[in-house]
Design an enzyme around this catalytic site. Structure first.
Site, PDB file in Angstrom:
ATOM      1  N   HIS A  61     -16.134  60.632  81.537  1.00  0.00           N
ATOM      2  CA  HIS A  61     -16.197  61.990  82.087  1.00  0.00           C
ATOM      3  C   HIS A  61     -16.675  61.932  83.538  1.00  0.00           C
ATOM      4  O   HIS A  61     -17.616  61.222  83.862  1.00  0.00           O
ATOM      5  CB  HIS A  61     -17.231  62.830  81.325  1.00  0.00           C
ATOM      6  CG  HIS A  61     -16.798  63.275  79.982  1.00  0.00           C
ATOM      7  ND1 HIS A  61     -16.867  62.466  78.874  1.00  0.00           N
ATOM      8  CD2 HIS A  61     -16.310  64.460  79.568  1.00  0.00           C
ATOM      9  CE1 HIS A  61     -16.438  63.151  77.826  1.00  0.00           C
ATOM     10  NE2 HIS A  61     -16.093  64.360  78.222  1.00  0.00           N
ATOM     11  N   ASN A 111     -20.351  53.238  82.335  1.00  0.00           N
ATOM     12  CA  ASN A 111     -20.445  54.546  81.679  1.00  0.00           C
ATOM     13  C   ASN A 111     -21.771  54.713  80.931  1.00  0.00           C
ATOM     14  O   ASN A 111     -22.401  55.755  81.018  1.00  0.00           O
ATOM     15  CB  ASN A 111     -19.253  54.732  80.728  1.00  0.00           C
ATOM     16  CG  ASN A 111     -19.053  56.167  80.314  1.00  0.00           C
ATOM     17  OD1 ASN A 111     -19.528  57.098  80.945  1.00  0.00           O
ATOM     18  ND2 ASN A 111     -18.323  56.341  79.231  1.00  0.00           N
TER      19      ASN A 111
END
Length: 174
Positions: free
Chosen positions: A55, A86
């Site tokens: 994201h 991440n």
């Protein structure tokens, strides 16, 4: 801003307020192709690729609204990220932004992949290029005085963590 040729955002911008960090909407975990956007990637591009669906605007920043939570799972907000980034320095920076939003009232955050230079790896049927680096700029415009900081992180383990990745906003712009 979305890059149809590279099947991922050029950048994503959002405001995060201190109040929004305390939302209770559960994480959705259902990724969606936005068929209204030319070149949007799909789950097939990420399946068995070895890369996370990273994201740009994180789900944890969207707990304040069911619609915001759902919308952040569109692939127009997703880039191929190495798991070490991440869940490592990038994830720590996301959490730090939520702390800063509480401290300063609100932030404007801009982040995305750096889509210049060589990108030798690509994933999935759409051949989504894997960025070598990502950027994030955080502006606390309501702080006195207003403050901003930039970050550039390699798409992998970030030696020295987010502190070593901190740069000026001018450096991010360059």
């Amino acid at each position: 801003s979305f890059n149809s040729d590279k099947h991922q955002p050029n950048y994503v911008v959002w405001e995060l307020t201190g109040e929004e960090t305390d939302g209770e909407v559960p994480r959705r975990n259902k990724f969606l192709t936005d068929y209204r956007v030319k070149g949007c990637a799909s789950d097939a591009d990420y399946r068995r690729s070895g890369y996370d669906r990273g994201h740009m605007a994180p789900a944890a920043d969207m707990k304040w609204s069911q619609k915001a939570m759902e919308d952040c799972f569109y692939f127009t907000n997703i880039c191929p990220q190495d798991k070490r980034l991440n869940s490592g320095a990038w994830g720590k920076l996301e959490a730090k932004c939520r702390q800063w939003a509480k401290k300063y009232g609100s932030l404007v955050i801009v982040c995305g992949p750096i889509l210049t230079g060589e990108m030798p790896d690509a994933i999935g049927p759409d051949r989504v290029p894997v960025p070598q680096r990502f950027f994030k700029v955080v502006l606390a415009r309501d702080a006195n005085p207003p403050m901003a900081i930039g970050f550039i992180m390699n798409n992998g383990r970030v030696e020295g963590g987010m502190q070593q990745a901190a740069v000026t906003v001018d450096e991010v712009e360059r």
